[in-house]
Design a protein around this motif. Sequence first.
Motif, PDB file in Angstrom:
ATOM      1  N   GLY A   1     -10.034   4.352   2.371  1.00  0.00           N
ATOM      2  CA  GLY A   1     -10.444   4.845   1.059  1.00  0.00           C
ATOM      3  C   GLY A   1      -9.815   4.056  -0.066  1.00  0.00           C
ATOM      4  O   GLY A   1      -8.830   3.334   0.122  1.00  0.00           O
ATOM      5  N   LEU A   2     -10.397   4.178  -1.245  1.00  0.00           N
ATOM      6  CA  LEU A   2      -9.879   3.532  -2.444  1.00  0.00           C
ATOM      7  C   LEU A   2      -9.554   4.627  -3.459  1.00  0.00           C
ATOM      8  O   LEU A   2     -10.390   5.483  -3.738  1.00  0.00           O
ATOM      9  CB  LEU A   2     -10.917   2.588  -3.049  1.00  0.00           C
ATOM     10  CG  LEU A   2     -11.422   1.454  -2.163  1.00  0.00           C
ATOM     11  CD1 LEU A   2     -12.563   0.717  -2.848  1.00  0.00           C
ATOM     12  CD2 LEU A   2     -10.303   0.490  -1.864  1.00  0.00           C
ATOM     13  N   SER A   3      -8.352   4.616  -4.012  1.00  0.00           N
ATOM     14  CA  SER A   3      -7.943   5.633  -4.975  1.00  0.00           C
ATOM     15  C   SER A   3      -7.144   5.004  -6.104  1.00  0.00           C
ATOM     16  O   SER A   3      -6.357   4.083  -5.881  1.00  0.00           O
ATOM     17  CB  SER A   3      -7.043   6.680  -4.304  1.00  0.00           C
ATOM     18  OG  SER A   3      -7.705   7.318  -3.253  1.00  0.00           O
ATOM     19  N   LEU A   4      -7.334   5.513  -7.313  1.00  0.00           N
ATOM     20  CA  LEU A   4      -6.520   5.122  -8.454  1.00  0.00           C
ATOM     21  C   LEU A   4      -5.369   6.117  -8.532  1.00  0.00           C
ATOM     22  O   LEU A   4      -5.594   7.319  -8.672  1.00  0.00           O
ATOM     23  CB  LEU A   4      -7.346   5.157  -9.748  1.00  0.00           C
ATOM     24  CG  LEU A   4      -6.600   4.849 -11.037  1.00  0.00           C
ATOM     25  CD1 LEU A   4      -6.029   3.435 -11.003  1.00  0.00           C
ATOM     26  CD2 LEU A   4      -7.528   5.011 -12.225  1.00  0.00           C
ATOM     27  N   VAL A   5      -4.156   5.628  -8.397  1.00  0.00           N
ATOM     28  CA  VAL A   5      -2.976   6.502  -8.374  1.00  0.00           C
ATOM     29  C   VAL A   5      -1.921   5.971  -9.340  1.00  0.00           C
ATOM     30  O   VAL A   5      -2.003   4.830  -9.796  1.00  0.00           O
ATOM     31  CB  VAL A   5      -2.369   6.617  -6.955  1.00  0.00           C
ATOM     32  CG1 VAL A   5      -3.377   7.168  -5.967  1.00  0.00           C
ATOM     33  CG2 VAL A   5      -1.831   5.284  -6.476  1.00  0.00           C
TER      34      VAL A   5
ATOM     35  N   LEU B   1       4.062   8.051  -5.173  1.00  0.00           N
ATOM     36  CA  LEU B   1       2.796   8.067  -5.893  1.00  0.00           C
ATOM     37  C   LEU B   1       2.466   9.463  -6.389  1.00  0.00           C
ATOM     38  O   LEU B   1       2.877  10.456  -5.798  1.00  0.00           O
ATOM     39  CB  LEU B   1       1.651   7.596  -4.969  1.00  0.00           C
ATOM     40  CG  LEU B   1       1.856   6.278  -4.231  1.00  0.00           C
ATOM     41  CD1 LEU B   1       0.748   6.076  -3.206  1.00  0.00           C
ATOM     42  CD2 LEU B   1       1.918   5.120  -5.202  1.00  0.00           C
ATOM     43  N   SER B   2       1.677   9.532  -7.455  1.00  0.00           N
ATOM     44  CA  SER B   2       1.116  10.816  -7.885  1.00  0.00           C
ATOM     45  C   SER B   2      -0.373  10.620  -8.125  1.00  0.00           C
ATOM     46  O   SER B   2      -0.844   9.490  -8.299  1.00  0.00           O
ATOM     47  CB  SER B   2       1.806  11.321  -9.157  1.00  0.00           C
ATOM     48  OG  SER B   2       1.469  10.515 -10.261  1.00  0.00           O
ATOM     49  N   GLY B   3      -1.099  11.729  -8.103  1.00  0.00           N
ATOM     50  CA  GLY B   3      -2.545  11.659  -8.298  1.00  0.00           C
ATOM     51  C   GLY B   3      -3.289  11.172  -7.069  1.00  0.00           C
ATOM     52  O   GLY B   3      -4.409  10.688  -7.169  1.00  0.00           O
ATOM     53  N   VAL B   4      -2.673  11.294  -5.916  1.00  0.00           N
ATOM     54  CA  VAL B   4      -3.299  10.798  -4.678  1.00  0.00           C
ATOM     55  C   VAL B   4      -4.263  11.831  -4.105  1.00  0.00           C
ATOM     56  O   VAL B   4      -4.114  13.024  -4.313  1.00  0.00           O
ATOM     57  CB  VAL B   4      -2.233  10.427  -3.619  1.00  0.00           C
ATOM     58  CG1 VAL B   4      -1.352   9.308  -4.115  1.00  0.00           C
ATOM     59  CG2 VAL B   4      -1.394  11.625  -3.242  1.00  0.00           C
ATOM     60  N   ASP B   5      -5.252  11.354  -3.388  1.00  0.00           N
ATOM     61  CA  ASP B   5      -6.187  12.245  -2.708  1.00  0.00           C
ATOM     62  C   ASP B   5      -6.062  12.053  -1.195  1.00  0.00           C
ATOM     63  O   ASP B   5      -7.011  11.752  -0.505  1.00  0.00           O
ATOM     64  CB  ASP B   5      -7.616  12.019  -3.197  1.00  0.00           C
ATOM     65  CG  ASP B   5      -8.097  10.594  -3.008  1.00  0.00           C
ATOM     66  OD1 ASP B   5      -7.274   9.740  -2.656  1.00  0.00           O
ATOM     67  OD2 ASP B   5      -9.286  10.341  -3.218  1.00  0.00           O
ATOM     68  N   LEU B   6      -4.833  12.194  -0.715  1.00  0.00           N
ATOM     69  CA  LEU B   6      -4.565  12.070   0.719  1.00  0.00           C
ATOM     70  C   LEU B   6      -3.460  13.051   1.097  1.00  0.00           C
ATOM     71  O   LEU B   6      -2.801  13.622   0.236  1.00  0.00           O
ATOM     72  CB  LEU B   6      -4.165  10.625   1.066  1.00  0.00           C
ATOM     73  CG  LEU B   6      -3.134   9.912   0.188  1.00  0.00           C
ATOM     74  CD1 LEU B   6      -1.728  10.205   0.640  1.00  0.00           C
ATOM     75  CD2 LEU B   6      -3.397   8.431   0.233  1.00  0.00           C
TER      76      LEU B   6
END
Length: 190
Positions: A30-34, A46-51
Motif C-alpha cells: 500500500g501507499l500512504s501519506l504519513v 509515524l502518525s496518520g498511518v492506515d496500518l
Amino acid sequence: AKSKVRPPRLDGAKTGLYSTRTPHRPNRVGLSLVRLLAVEGDTLHLSGVDLCDGTAVVDVKPYVPFADTAEGASVAPWLADTRQQTPDLEVVWSEAAAAELRALLPQLRLLRGEDQARAAVSEVLAADPRSVHWRQTRAALDYGFSIDLLNVVCRFDGGACTVRTVQHLHLCDRSHVAGDAGGGPLADPS
C-alpha cells in the motif's frame, strides 16, 4: 512485471518503479501519506498511518508538494525547487467550455461552485496529466479526462492547455477517446 516506469514528470526517462509513487506495482504494497515523528536507530515513529501496529514499512518516500497534500508539511531541501524543474502549463478556458461548466454546476456531486470546479480542472491540466506516450505520439490531438461528473476535453499546445468542451460524464460522446469508432478527433486519418 516491469521493473522500470516512465513517470510523466521525468518526460520519458526510465526509473525504478520503487523509486516512484506509481500504484502499478507487482505486489500488494500500500501507499500512504504519513507524518514522520521521529527516527530512533532503525525505527520510524509515524502518525496518520492506515496500518496495524507492527506492520512492516517497506519503503519511505519524501513529501513532494505537487504529488501530496498535507498542511504544515516540510519539503526536503533537495526537492524544494521541483516546481521550477517542471513548470505548470497555462490553462485557458474557451467561452463555450466555461458556459458548459456553468450549466452543469447544479448536477455536480463533489465540486461546489464555479470557482472550485474551474480550479480543480485547471490544477489537473496545469500539471499535464498526459502520459509520456500520449505527449510524444498524440500531441496534436484532443485529450480528455473525467472529474466529478464532468468529462473535460482539451488541447495542449506548447506551454498552454485550452479547455475546449465540458460535458456531463454520462451524456458525453467520448469522441476524444483513443480507438473511437465514430470517426472522432482520434480516428486514423489514413
